[in-house]
Design an enzyme around this catalytic site. Sequence first.
Site, PDB file in Angstrom:
ATOM      1  N   SER A   1     -18.116 -20.230 -20.133  1.00 39.65           N
ATOM      2  CA  SER A   1     -17.505 -19.450 -19.474  1.00 39.65           C
ATOM      3  C   SER A   1     -16.079 -19.141 -20.426  1.00 39.65           C
ATOM      4  O   SER A   1     -15.404 -20.067 -20.907  1.00 39.65           O
ATOM      5  CB  SER A   1     -17.061 -19.626 -18.182  1.00 39.65           C
ATOM      6  OG  SER A   1     -16.740 -18.526 -17.246  1.00 39.65           O
ATOM      7  N   PRO A   2     -15.528 -17.880 -20.343  1.00 37.83           N
ATOM      8  CA  PRO A   2     -14.559 -17.775 -21.234  1.00 37.83           C
ATOM      9  C   PRO A   2     -13.261 -18.455 -20.715  1.00 37.83           C
ATOM     10  O   PRO A   2     -12.873 -18.512 -19.454  1.00 37.83           O
ATOM     11  CB  PRO A   2     -14.224 -16.230 -21.171  1.00 37.83           C
ATOM     12  CG  PRO A   2     -14.962 -15.831 -20.249  1.00 37.83           C
ATOM     13  CD  PRO A   2     -16.213 -16.881 -20.057  1.00 37.83           C
TER      14      PRO A   2
ATOM     15  N   CYS B   1      -9.087 -19.258 -21.908  1.00 32.62           N
ATOM     16  CA  CYS B   1      -7.950 -18.925 -22.773  1.00 32.62           C
ATOM     17  C   CYS B   1      -7.499 -20.455 -23.114  1.00 32.62           C
ATOM     18  O   CYS B   1      -7.475 -21.427 -22.296  1.00 32.62           O
ATOM     19  CB  CYS B   1      -7.036 -18.544 -21.869  1.00 32.62           C
ATOM     20  SG  CYS B   1      -7.160 -16.715 -21.658  1.00 32.62           S
TER      21      CYS B   1
ATOM     22  N   ALA C   1     -10.677 -14.592 -23.424  1.00 32.02           N
ATOM     23  CA  ALA C   1     -10.141 -13.359 -23.724  1.00 32.02           C
ATOM     24  C   ALA C   1      -9.428 -13.087 -24.815  1.00 32.02           C
ATOM     25  O   ALA C   1      -8.611 -13.953 -25.252  1.00 32.02           O
ATOM     26  CB  ALA C   1      -9.060 -13.122 -22.354  1.00 32.02           C
TER      27      ALA C   1
ATOM     28  N   GLN D   1     -14.860 -12.085 -25.269  1.00 35.13           N
ATOM     29  CA  GLN D   1     -14.529 -11.295 -24.110  1.00 35.13           C
ATOM     30  C   GLN D   1     -13.466 -10.386 -24.351  1.00 35.13           C
ATOM     31  O   GLN D   1     -12.289 -10.967 -24.838  1.00 35.13           O
ATOM     32  CB  GLN D   1     -14.096 -12.302 -22.858  1.00 35.13           C
ATOM     33  CG  GLN D   1     -13.897 -11.762 -21.736  1.00 35.13           C
ATOM     34  CD  GLN D   1     -13.341 -12.581 -20.768  1.00 35.13           C
ATOM     35  OE1 GLN D   1     -12.326 -13.256 -20.838  1.00 35.13           O
ATOM     36  NE2 GLN D   1     -14.046 -12.484 -19.397  1.00 35.13           N
TER      37      GLN D   1
ATOM     38  N   TYR E   1      -6.578  -8.198 -14.249  1.00 35.76           N
ATOM     39  CA  TYR E   1      -6.196  -7.924 -15.668  1.00 35.76           C
ATOM     40  C   TYR E   1      -6.340  -6.292 -15.648  1.00 35.76           C
ATOM     41  O   TYR E   1      -7.013  -5.672 -14.517  1.00 35.76           O
ATOM     42  CB  TYR E   1      -6.755  -8.502 -16.667  1.00 35.76           C
ATOM     43  CG  TYR E   1      -6.126 -10.144 -16.721  1.00 35.76           C
ATOM     44  CD1 TYR E   1      -5.034 -10.441 -16.934  1.00 35.76           C
ATOM     45  CD2 TYR E   1      -7.191 -11.293 -16.634  1.00 35.76           C
ATOM     46  CE1 TYR E   1      -4.377 -11.769 -16.851  1.00 35.76           C
ATOM     47  CE2 TYR E   1      -6.613 -12.163 -16.405  1.00 35.76           C
ATOM     48  CZ  TYR E   1      -5.472 -12.679 -16.469  1.00 35.76           C
ATOM     49  OH  TYR E   1      -4.885 -13.893 -16.489  1.00 35.76           O
TER      50      TYR E   1
ATOM     51  N   LEU F   1     -16.820 -23.583  -9.707  1.00 40.79           N
ATOM     52  CA  LEU F   1     -17.543 -24.886  -9.281  1.00 40.79           C
ATOM     53  C   LEU F   1     -18.838 -24.955  -9.409  1.00 40.79           C
ATOM     54  O   LEU F   1     -19.408 -25.483  -8.342  1.00 40.79           O
ATOM     55  CB  LEU F   1     -16.784 -25.090  -8.016  1.00 40.79           C
ATOM     56  CG  LEU F   1     -15.194 -25.358  -7.858  1.00 40.79           C
ATOM     57  CD1 LEU F   1     -14.393 -25.354  -6.348  1.00 40.79           C
ATOM     58  CD2 LEU F   1     -14.664 -26.589  -8.614  1.00 40.79           C
TER      59      LEU F   1
ATOM     60  N   ARG G   1     -14.744 -25.391 -16.498  1.00 42.97           N
ATOM     61  CA  ARG G   1     -13.887 -26.689 -16.471  1.00 42.97           C
ATOM     62  C   ARG G   1     -14.974 -27.685 -16.763  1.00 42.97           C
ATOM     63  O   ARG G   1     -14.407 -28.731 -17.342  1.00 42.97           O
ATOM     64  CB  ARG G   1     -13.132 -26.710 -15.179  1.00 42.97           C
ATOM     65  CG  ARG G   1     -11.897 -25.966 -15.094  1.00 42.97           C
ATOM     66  CD  ARG G   1     -11.298 -26.010 -13.861  1.00 42.97           C
ATOM     67  NE  ARG G   1     -12.324 -25.223 -12.856  1.00 42.97           N
ATOM     68  CZ  ARG G   1     -11.909 -24.852 -11.754  1.00 42.97           C
ATOM     69  NH1 ARG G   1     -10.779 -25.252 -11.234  1.00 42.97           N
ATOM     70  NH2 ARG G   1     -12.741 -24.166 -10.947  1.00 42.97           N
TER      71      ARG G   1
END
Length: 367
Positions: free
Chosen positions: A34-35, A37, A69, A111, A194, A313, A336
């Site tokens: 998953s993207p 930052c 992103a 992304q 965003y 999660l 994570r």
Amino acid sequence: MLLTIFVSNKINMAHLFSPLKIKNIELKNRIVVSPMCEYSSEDGFANDWHLVHLGSRAVGGAALIITEAAAVSPEGRISFGDLGIYKDEHIAKLKQITDFAHAHGAHIGTQLAHAGRKASHQQPWLGGKQIPSDQPNGWKSYAPSAIAFTESEEPPLELDKAGIEKIKTDFKTAAARALAAGFDVIELHGAHGYLLHEFLSPASNKRTDEYGGSFENRIRFLLEVIESVQEVWPAENPLFVRISATEWTEGTWTANDSVALAIILKDKGIDVVDCSTGGNIAGVKIALKPGYQVEFAEKVKKESGILTGAVGLITKPHQADEIIQEGEADLIFIAREMLRDPYFPLRAAHELGHEVTWPVQYERAKW
Ligand SMILES: Cc1cc2nc3c(=O)[nH]c(=O)nc-3n(C[C@H](O)[C@H](O)[C@H](O)COP(=O)(O)O)c2cc1C
């Protein structure tokens, strides 16, 4: 006869390690990084941190890695450390990263993002607060309406028509750079409060022109950005959109809105809707539990017919496998847990009893 049908159904049953063809790519499994930052760029440039960070997840066996992103303009960055794709000079290092991912059997996407009213912030480890536009490393932010995310923040400037057109062009030029950099997939960041999300939501979009008011008007900017990207992004290359499928607040963007949008996105040639939630309304409490957003991926998938990604999660191999087996989503985005364990896919294959190819250098460690 019945037994044969039962057996063949079982054989055909999708699971976490079944491949998935999306347009011109075949993903070797359903695990997507998953993207995330990293806030570790200078003037948007990727560097060795990004090469190692993304590269190790390629070595770790994920089918698809999506970069954090990548801002389509300097003012579209969340922080001055964000990755950017707003200069041609950004392409060379990104190409090194995509080449590395491909050499290790992974597909890789980026992304494309604009932070809207959430731009001009410190890195999280410096406190993550907004940097006022007159301070070093701060700048004016732009949004559909001049409404700050929280009362204590400096309000954004309301985008005029010329500003809207510029951002559509920024997304298009960024998409062309993504292609030149060798990315297989573009994901448009339409989530987490965003810019693209800010247009979708009646909580942040109070415009009275053709970009505000009705559902049709609020989704207009996203659809125009998609069209702009599609002018340079080949039709056979996968195009994903991440949305916040609910804002967890009455009277704002709902799961039913997400289904209605997904039906339109599917028609527009979008391949996957990546279903996250929230992020546009300050102070909203989300009841966190394992897989707390999967229900949205399932609803959007079942009611629109588009492929969906589940995120949030999802940390255990059996949990991820069950989501695919039950047909609740087509892809599992993991953030994570991938930071804790870049080799999650190799571990998951072992725990689920699937044979996967390991990097030859690591074969002696194979379970
Ligand atoms: C360090 C970090 C950075 C993130 N950056 C982004 C980002 O650039 N774009 C995005 O859409 N989501 C971002 N997210 C959200 C994740 O992609 C993911 O949706 C969220 O963390 C929930 O998944 P998880 O429970 O597997 O961590 C970030 C999350 C983390 C932890």
